[in-house]
Every structure is written in C-alpha cells, then in structure tokens.
Design an enzyme around this catalytic site. Structure first.
Site, short mmCIF file in Angstrom:
data_model
loop_
_atom_site.label_atom_id
_atom_site.label_comp_id
_atom_site.label_asym_id
_atom_site.label_seq_id
_atom_site.Cartn_x
_atom_site.Cartn_y
_atom_site.Cartn_z
CE LYS A 1 -3.76 -1.98 2.81
NZ LYS A 1 -4.89 -1.77 1.90
NE ARG B 1 -10.90 -9.60 -2.29
CZ ARG B 1 -11.18 -8.66 -3.17
NH1 ARG B 1 -11.38 -8.97 -4.44
NH2 ARG B 1 -11.25 -7.40 -2.82
#
Length: 485
Positions: A263, A338
C-alpha cells in the site's frame, strides 16, 4: 472506561438532571419545573418558546438540561437525534466535570431516555491508550448515568449497559496497534471476553489451521514472523430458541501492509491496524449476547493474521488451494481479506447454519460508493431476512446500502489458470469481492457486510467518535434479538 448505567425511582435534589420534553413544548411541566425560581423558569420557557431544542440552566453546584424532541420523518431518525443530543450533553458535562447525571423522560417517546443515554455513553468513550504523561491524559469524569422512574426499566438499563460494553470492547480492539495486538493477542482478548461474558472460545493454532487446509489464511500469513489464529466463539445457552445456529464471521487482519502489493503511505497504510474491525465486532456481539443471556445459539469465527511482504510472502501469480478445495489465483496480495473470509465461510458450512453474516473492512470501493455514513450489504438470504436486517440498520442508525449480486459480476473474478481470481475489475470492486465470497458459502443463506467506511474514522463524528467505532455490534445485536419468538 468505568461508566455505569443505572436506574432509580427518583432523582435526589440538587443534582445534575436532564429532562426530555415532548415535541413543541413551550411551558415546563410541573415535574420538570420542580422548585425552580420564577426567574429561572421564565428563562427556560422563553428559550423553549424561541424553539430552542437544548436549554441549559446553570445552578453552579449542579445543572439542569432540557432537551426537546425533534420532529423527524421517521421514529428511527428521532432516536438518532437523541443520540446526537447525548453527544452534545457529554461535551457540557465534561466541561462542568460532572460525575453523575440523572435522566427523566417526560416525552411521549418511551425509548427517548435510552437513546439519549446511548449517545451519551458512547460519546464518553476515550481509548485508554499508552500515554504516561498525566498532563496528556484527558480523563472522563462521568462515572454514572441514571435513568429515573418510567424513563426505562432496570432490565432495559442492564441490557443497554452490556450492549454498549460490547461496542467499547470492539473499539478498544480496533484502536490497539499491531505491537499490542498481534493475531495471538487478538485471539486471547476474545477468549478473555468470553470468560467474562459466558461464551466459550476455541483458538486453533497453526498446526490445526494447516490440518484444515485453510490455504487462504495460511498464504496471507506467509510473510509474517508470527503465526495465524482461527478463533471459534460460541454462545449456546440451554434455552436457545433456534435449532440451527447463526454464524458470524469477522475479518481479523490485525495489520495490512498490502503484502508485496504494498500500500502507499501515508494515507493508506497508516490506519491499517483497523483491518480487524470485522473480527472485533463479532467479539462485541458475542459479548453482548452472552452478558444479556439472549436465548440464541450464535457462533463467531475470526481468522486472524497480519499481512506483510517479508520472508516467504505469497506473490501475485501464486495459486492457492482453499479450505473448500477451490483454487484461487492471486492477482494482488492486498486483496487478502477475502482469502481469510473464504476459508472461514467454507468452514462455517459445517454447522448447517440458519444464516451466516460476515463483516469485513474489505474494499475501498465500498467507501467510495457510500462513504463513512453506511456499509455495503450483499447476500443470498431471502427477502424477509434482508428486510429485517435493513430495518435493524435504520433503528440503530448503522445504515446499510444493498447492492446486487448478479451473475454478471462472477465474470469479474475469472482466472485463466484457477477456479477464481482474487481480484476483479476496477469498477464495482465491493460487489465482485462479495461475488468471490459467494462461491465459498453456496447453498447457505448469507449476508456480506463491507464495513470499510464506518469502521474507523479519521475525524470525530458525534457519538461515533474518532478511531474505531464498533460498527456492527449494535446492528447485529438488534437484528439477532429481533429473531426471538
């Protein structure tokens, strides 16, 4: 924070009190006027006639506050206005260094005092943190909120106390940094809360996770120097009304660097201690249910790890074999939540649940779609369950926006070399992520709540505060308790 909700038949004289007044009040009822001097009563009634909704009367040794209910389009919005009035009240009480306040409900809304107390209680929260300089500690002098007479019953007051404790428990977890809350410490905190509240906890270690072939959780953990955990929280009272359990699944990424798909920072990585807010909410809900002895069988599943780029970290292009047996091609290591949830959802099917609900700070797409004002919801549960969940969301003002799960979105998650890709298109990312999860919970009624927006706030917002909000605890408690016969 040590703050107690209480009930009393009457309020002692010369104490700080709050009077909730009916919509349109211009003259004080005798029970609110008490022994006010003529001048003081005239001052308040003049303010009410001027349509002021919040009036303060300072007696120097104590204060009286008069809160007029507002006209709102729905009953739920009127309660939300009262929660916000509770936040306004907290600011005044803190300024006066008030330790105890008494609330009397003189309005026609029987839930008014509870809503005001809720907003006040949540507004008084301050994360204890790790400051050692006494001058830097703010401290909240408020220690007791007492609802008087018919404002609420003792049972209602106790139930609200335990629910809000669950919210604060979740907030504390979300606000803790990684070096104070790694995956093992997170699991231990959930277990400690279970010991205090009454639910049981089974913490699966690395060996057990490996034996269950949870390929998603194991892959995300590869770059971490610390092992993952998988916590199973269970509240199963003797008088549970449901034959099949409700299962809550919470994402527990205690810190997310994005892995090798790193990130950018600042602005993206610096708040990623909050990426376990879904798991924290599951703990808060189980705490509230158990403390209030709610007759429902509920199971919480919290897979936990941090996501780092070190060591043997998984890389884009890897193919994982999940707990369900499905294979997943990794396109981006920052789409890690996920993967944990997929293993947990697959595991949840073993319980043959009535309904599965997962909560996760999953996608920036959900934030872009609905901001911090709401969470996104998608799922396969029937229309009746969906309507009940949305209604619960409005009642507690943890609002949900429903998005579709059309089959078209499955195309976003196709892979050339595996059953699925873990990354879809740039558009509708929150929907394609849910479509990915759907493959692991097929045949079971399920809701996915993407709480990435409201779970952690970078600026204060009324009683939600700043930092971890505990989003999901009040919502799921409201929804689940409404399932009782």
């Amino acid at each position: 924070m040590s703050l107690t909700l209480a009930h009393a038949a009457t309020a002692p004289a010369h104490t700080t009190q709050v009077f909730l007044l009916p919509l349109g009040t211009t003259a004080l009822p005798p029970s609110a006027a008490g022994d006010l001097p003529t001048e003081a009563r005239g001052y308040v009634e003049s303010a009410l006639a001027d349509e002021q909704k919040f009036v303060t009367l300072n007696h120097f040794s104590h204060q009286h506050y008069f809160v007029v209910l507002e006209k709102k389009p729905t009953p739920a919005l009127q309660l939300e206005a009262l929660r916000k009035a509770g936040h306004q009240l907290q600011g005044l009480l803190k300024k006066e260094k008030t330790a105890e306040v008494f609330i009397q409900n003189l309005s026609e809304n029987t839930d008014a005092a509870l809503a005001l107390a809720e907003g006040l209680f949540l507004s008084a929260y301050e994360f204890a943190g790790y400051k050692t300089d006494e001058k830097s500690r703010q401290g909240a002098p408020l220690t007791r909120i007492t609802l008087v007479g018919a404002a609420a019953t003792e049972v209602q007051v106790t139930e609200l106390q335990h629910l809000l404790e669950g919210v604060l428990f979740a907030r504390d977890l979300v606000n803790a940094p990684l070096n104070k809350l790694n995956a093992q410490q997170f699991a231990d905190r959930l277990a400690e809360a279970g010991d205090a509240a009454g639910y049981t906890t089974d913490i699966l270690d690395m060996a057990k996770i490996e034996s269950l072939r949870m390929g998603g959780l194991l892959a995300v953990n590869l770059g971490s120097p610390e092992p993952p955990t998988f916590s199973i929280l269970e509240w199963k009272p003797a008088g549970a009304q449901n034959e099949k359990p409700y299962v809550l699944v919470g994402k527990g990424v205690v810190y997310d660097t994005g892995g090798l798909s790193l990130k950018p920072t600042p602005g993206s990585m610096d708040m990623m201690k909050c990426d376990m807010a879904g798991g924290a909410a599951v703990g808060g809900v189980l705490y509230a249910l158990a403390k209030n002895n709610v007759p429902l069988h509920v199971i919480g599943l919290v897979p936990a790890t941090d996501n780092r780029p070190g060591g043997l970290a998984y890389v884009p292009g890897d193919v994982l074999t999940m707990h369900s047996g499905l294979t997943v091609e990794v396109k981006n290591t920052d789409a890690e939540g996920r993967l944990l949830l997929a293993d947990a959802l697959s595991f949840a099917r073993k319980y043959h649940p009535e309904l599965v609900i997962d909560l996760a700070t999953l996608t920036g797409a959900a934030v872009r779609a609905v901001g911090t004002e709401a969470a996104a919801v998608m799922g396969t549960a029937d229309a009746d369950a969906t309507a009940q969940l949305l209604a619960a969301a409005h009642r507690v003002h943890e609002r949900l926006v429903e998005f579709p799960l059309w089959d078209d979105y499955a195309d976003h998650m196709k892979s050339d070399i595996a059953d699925l890709s873990n990354l879809g298109k740039a558009e509708a990312g929150h929907i394609s992520a849910a479509k990915f999860l759907e493959r692991f919970i097929e045949g079971t009624p399920w809701f996915h709540l993407d709480i990435a927006g409201p779970a952690y706030l970078t600026a204060p917002d009324s009683y939600r505060g700043k930092g971890g909000t505990g989003t999901g605890v009040r919502l799921l408690y409201e929804f689940l308790t409404k399932q009782l016969a």
